[in-house]
Design an enzyme around this catalytic site. Structure first.
Site, PDB file in Angstrom:
ATOM      1  N   ASP A 154      -7.108  -1.414  -4.721  1.00 29.72           N
ATOM      2  CA  ASP A 154      -8.194  -1.019  -3.817  1.00 29.72           C
ATOM      3  C   ASP A 154      -9.068   0.057  -4.445  1.00 29.72           C
ATOM      4  O   ASP A 154     -10.301   0.028  -4.322  1.00 29.72           O
ATOM      5  CB  ASP A 154      -7.616  -0.492  -2.495  1.00 29.72           C
ATOM      6  CG  ASP A 154      -6.823  -1.537  -1.734  1.00 29.72           C
ATOM      7  OD1 ASP A 154      -7.113  -2.734  -1.910  1.00 29.72           O
ATOM      8  OD2 ASP A 154      -5.923  -1.156  -0.974  1.00 29.72           O
TER       9      ASP A 154
ATOM     10  N   ASP B 101       0.850  -1.189   0.000  1.00 28.54           N
ATOM     11  CA  ASP B 101       0.000   0.000   0.000  1.00 28.54           C
ATOM     12  C   ASP B 101       0.881   1.231   0.000  1.00 28.54           C
ATOM     13  O   ASP B 101       1.969   1.242   0.608  1.00 28.54           O
ATOM     14  CB  ASP B 101      -0.909   0.010   1.230  1.00 28.54           C
ATOM     15  CG  ASP B 101      -2.008  -1.035   1.158  1.00 28.54           C
ATOM     16  OD1 ASP B 101      -2.347  -1.455   0.036  1.00 28.54           O
ATOM     17  OD2 ASP B 101      -2.525  -1.431   2.223  1.00 28.54           O
TER      18      ASP B 101
END
Length: 222
Positions: free
Chosen positions: A146, A130
């Site tokens: 995402d 991330d």
């Protein structure tokens, strides 16, 4: 005979669009993650647009937006199930909108699943990369996969709300359904009237005309 062929052609186009969208999302997600791992310092905030957009490279063992960090295996299984379900379900799609939505969802699920399968600390337990931080919107850190998952779910809801079916047709609203029912009832009621008019037409002849041979003979005799 031409209708099945047309539907098959549309199905091929929809599946191709789904596959294209999925490949683009996976390639973009994995390519950017490779750049992040190679160039960004781990755990260090890199401002891009002040507090509106920041880059922060972290590894997430949980689900999207760092949820449930101790359930990596569970989310690996769930992601695999989602991928398989979309692939199996794809043959029923005729709508290009649905193809693109499910393609983005498939690409997002595959992007994070590849991290869980092949990144450290091991197969099925890998940590997802991330790196996108938007503190003004949410405290969580996320990635491109995402983002596409969230966008696809928003469009999914809109397609359901507007009644767009998998085959591209539109579901009737309650008002349209009432109008269709009323039109059907009107057509059914007019059929007996037309039949009655056609059967009663001979009875509308001139009453002065002779009705049978005997009445004609009697008239001549007088």
């Amino acid at each position: 005979m031409s209708r099945p062929a047309s539907r098959a052609k549309v199905s091929v186009r929809a599946i191709a669009a789904l596959a294209f969208a999925a490949v683009v999302v996976v390639a973009l997600d994995q390519g950017v993650k490779a750049l992040v791992v190679a160039n960004l310092p781990y755990g260090t905030v890199v401002p891009v647009l002040g507090n509106a957009l920041q880059l922060l490279y972290v590894r997430n063992p949980g689900a999207a937006f760092s949820f449930a960090v101790n359930m990596t295996w569970v989310f690996s299984i769930v992601s695999t199930a989602v991928v398989v379900a979309i692939i199996v379900f794809a043959r029923r799609i005729r709508s290009m909108w649905w193809a693109l939505v499910l393609g983005m969802l498939l690409g997002g699920a595959l992007g994070n699943l590849l991290d869980r399968l092949f990144r450290e600390p091991g197969f099925g337990r890998g940590h997802v990369v991330d790196f996108i931080s938007t503190p003004w919107m949410m405290p969580a850190i996320y990635n491109i996969a995402d983002s596409f998952i969230c966008v696809s779910m928003v469009i999914f809801v809109l397609l359901v709300v507007f009644g767009v079916n998998l085959d591209g047709s539109r579901a009737l609203t309650a008002k349209q359904q009432r109008a269709a029912d009323a039109a059907g009832s009107g057509a059914g009621a007019s059929a007996p009237d037309a039949a009655g008019a056609s059967t009663s037409a001979p009875a509308s002849d001139d009453p002065r005309a002779p009705r049978d041979g005997r009445e004609s003979l009697g008239h001549d005799a007088t």
